[in-house]
Structures are given as structure tokens and as C-alpha cells.
Scaffold this active site. Structure first.
Site, PDB file in Angstrom:
ATOM      1  N   ILE A 113      62.726 113.273  57.756  1.00  0.00           N
ATOM      2  CA  ILE A 113      63.800 114.156  57.314  1.00  0.00           C
ATOM      3  C   ILE A 113      65.161 113.458  57.381  1.00  0.00           C
ATOM      4  O   ILE A 113      65.429 112.678  58.302  1.00  0.00           O
ATOM      5  CB  ILE A 113      63.809 115.451  58.164  1.00  0.00           C
ATOM      6  N   GLY A 169      58.307 113.754  58.869  1.00  0.00           N
ATOM      7  CA  GLY A 169      57.838 114.420  57.657  1.00  0.00           C
ATOM      8  C   GLY A 169      56.874 113.596  56.838  1.00  0.00           C
ATOM      9  O   GLY A 169      56.097 114.143  56.050  1.00  0.00           O
ATOM     10  N   ASP A 172      53.500 114.702  57.809  1.00  0.00           N
ATOM     11  CA  ASP A 172      53.227 115.980  57.152  1.00  0.00           C
ATOM     12  C   ASP A 172      52.761 115.748  55.717  1.00  0.00           C
ATOM     13  O   ASP A 172      51.817 116.388  55.237  1.00  0.00           O
ATOM     14  CB  ASP A 172      54.489 116.848  57.126  1.00  0.00           C
ATOM     15  N   GLU A 192      58.844 114.648  65.753  1.00  0.00           N
ATOM     16  CA  GLU A 192      59.673 115.843  65.914  1.00  0.00           C
ATOM     17  C   GLU A 192      60.111 116.123  67.351  1.00  0.00           C
ATOM     18  O   GLU A 192      61.233 116.594  67.576  1.00  0.00           O
ATOM     19  CB  GLU A 192      58.940 117.057  65.331  1.00  0.00           C
ATOM     20  N   ASP A 200      56.749 121.541  62.064  1.00  0.00           N
ATOM     21  CA  ASP A 200      56.474 122.883  61.527  1.00  0.00           C
ATOM     22  C   ASP A 200      56.161 122.921  60.037  1.00  0.00           C
ATOM     23  O   ASP A 200      56.158 123.998  59.435  1.00  0.00           O
ATOM     24  CB  ASP A 200      57.647 123.831  61.825  1.00  0.00           C
TER      25      ASP A 200
END
Length: 323
Positions: A113, A169, A172, A192, A200
Site C-alpha cells: 500500500i 498488499g 493479498d 500489516e 484485511d
């Protein structure tokens, strides 16, 4: 032997039945010289224009999606979270695309991110009180989750090709992909906890199912330590490791070409049913695939594939209709 002798007659009956139903198949349609034979697509995908991504054609039926902010280590800014959804929704509806390769431009896959760009949304959320701020944040998180869920829901197989860092991310993203290759210099971090939050947008939900080792997932998520390429291979996070980025991308495109040579009905049906089976008990998944194939077994792709096998032809020479 008896079964193989019966196949030609079965094929002729299947063809005749389809002609009666309005499927006008001819031997010409089943041959590699069909006029439908696909032509190489232009290198630039003209209907994909983005700020954070670059989408190009990497061969017939293959799209290459690159995270394209190399000067920012492909950090995921606001445009990225929006554009990935637009990109993969378009790919899902693209009848010419049968496989996708996702990679990162520059020296690494992604730094995760972009905190500088996203800070105001995350740290100064809208709302007059705690309830309204919470509703705003929940909607924001759900939208960010969809950025990677669209990859999983896209019926076209998606191959992640990872080099350098795959941080936050990035994990993810790749766990929403169907196949993962990496270069020897790759490393993976569930980052994170180092910025004070629980992941999340997919890692905590998908990573345990990808590697099947809850203890290892917990270790990675609690500590944010780096997982290097060899450990990623041994744990099952990636299926192959290559010496460098160039060799990895060449292999990823070769795999995508192999996948795209198969019946798109068969491949896309397989992806849908693999995902359903992952999240449902065996008996429910068997019932689902029975209901699915009650219509999919009527495809002309079966006739073409069986005829190619009987004639000992490579499926790369068979023309399948767009899907």
C-alpha cells in the site's frame, strides 16, 4: 480397444445430433485450417488505459497486466485500487482472453500500500461520530477487498509472476491468483502488523488455504518476517522458482499459452469448480459440478478435443470458439 473403435461412430452421431439442433458443425470447423483461427493480437491492449497499470497482449488469447509504478516500487495508490477492479472486470468479459499474467515493472513486484497517497482516507475517515466513521471505514475496506476478489472471480486463469519484494498488499494480490511463479530474488512479507493493523483485504483468508499450514501462516502474519523464494516453494505458496525475472516471465507466458490452447469452456469451468470446491464440502461440490456440467457437456469443444486426440493432433491446432 472396443471403446476406441466405437468413438468415431459416437462422434458422427454427436455431430449429426448437433446439426439437427441447429449447431451446424462441419469437418472444416474442426480443422486447424478453420477461418476462425485466431491471429496474433496487437501488443497494446487499446481498451485498457490506466494510471497504475499497463496491459498488453503477450500472444494469442493472453494478456499481460503489469503493476506500472516502478519509480514508486509499484506501491498501491488510490488509482490502483480502482483500476484493478475495472481492468479485471473487462478481462472477465473479454471473449478473446483466455489467460492472464500479472507482474511488476521495475525492480520489484510491489511494496504494498502507498501510505503517503492513502493516508487521508485511512487516518482521517469521514463521519460525524464513531458510528458514521465506522460505516465509512467498513465500506472502504469492502471496496479494497474487491480489488483482489475480482481476480479470483475472473473466470480466466491468472498467473502471478513475482520478482523482488512482494510486500503487504502484494501477498493479498497473489493469493487471489490461480498460479504463482517467482524469481530467486523474490521475498514475501505479510507486513500489516508492522504498521499497526491486521491484514484485511484477503491474505488472512486465502493464505491458509493456499499453503495449508496454519502454524506457518500465523508465524508470518504475527511477525511480518520475510519468506524467501525457496521457502515459498517448499511451503506451496509458489509452484516454481526461476533464476531471474526474464526466465520467470518466459515460463509464465509459456504456461499461459499452454492454458489458452485448451477449450475455454473446459478451463473456465474448471476454475469455477475448483474455487467452489475449496469453500464447500465435497458432497455439495459434487452436486454443484453435476449441475454445472449438465449444460457444459453439450459444448462442441468436446467433439473437437476428442477428434484431435483420435487424430493425434496437438490441441494448439484446434480452433475453439470465443467465450
Amino acid at each position: 480397444m472396443a471403446a476406441s473403435r466405437a468413438l468415431p461412430g459416437l462422434l458422427r452421431r454427436r455431430l449429426a445430433a448437433r446439426t439437427q439442433l441447429g449447431f451446424h458443425l462441419s469437418p472444416r470447423l474442426l480443422s486447424s485450417s478453420s477461418q476462425e483461427a485466431s491471429k496474433p493480437a496487437p501488443s497494446e491492449a487499446s481498451d485498457h488505459n490506466y494510471e497504475s497499470l499497463q496491459v498488453t497482449s503477450a500472444g494469442t488469447h493472453i494478456l499481460h497486466v503489469q503493476l506500472n509504478r516502478p519509480d514508486k516500487r509499484n506501491a498501491m495508490n488510490r488509482a490502483f485500487w480502482r483500476e484493478m477492479v475495472e481492468c479485471f472486470n473487462k478481462i472477465a468479459r473479454d471473449p478473446n482472453c483466455r489467460a492472464v499474467v500479472v507482474s511488476g515493472a521495475g525492480k520489484m513486484f510491489t511494496a504494498g500500500i502507498d501510505l503517503m497517497d492513502m493516508a487521508s482516507e485511512l487516518l482521517q475517515p469521514e463521519g460525524d461520530d464513531a458510528a458514521r466513521i465506522s460505516w465509512y471505514l467498513r465500506d472502504l475496506i469492502r471496496r479494497y477487498q474487491n480489488t483482489f476478489t475480482v481476480i479470483e472471480k475472473c473466470p480466466k486463469p491468472v498467473i502471478a509472476a513475482i520478482h523482488g519484494g512482494c510486500i503487504g498488499g502484494g501477498v493479498d494480490l497473489i493469493t487471489a491468483c490461480d498460479i504463482r511463479y517467482c524469481a530467486q530474488d523474490a521475498f514475501f512479507q505479510v507486513k500489516e502488523v508492522d504498521i499497526g493493523l491486521a491484514a484485511d483485504v484477503g491474505t488472512l483468508q486465502r493464505l491458509p488455504k493456499v499453503i495449508g499450514n496454519q502454524s506457518l501462516v500465523n508465524e508470518l502474519a504475527f511477525t511480518a518476517r520475510k519468506m524467501m523464494a525457496d521457502e515459498a516453494l517448499s511451503s506451496g505458496l509458489v509452484s516454481r522458482v526461476f533464476a531471474d525475472k526474464e526466465a520467470m516471465l518466459a515460463a509464465a507466458f509459456e504456461l499461459a499459452a499452454e492454458v489458452s490452447s485448451k477449450s475455454p469452456v473446459a478451463v473456465q469451468s474448471t476454475k469455477v469448480n475448483l474455487l467452489y470446491s475449496r469453500d464447500h464440502p465435497v458432497d455439495q461440490a459434487l452436486d454443484y459440478v453435476a449441475s454445472w456440467n449438465m449444460s457444459m457437456l453439450q459444448t462442441q469443444d468436446i467433439v473437437k478435443s476428442v477428434q484431435a486426440a483420435m487424430e493425434k493432433k496437438d490441441l494448439k491446432g484446434v480452433t475453439f470458439s470465443k467465450l
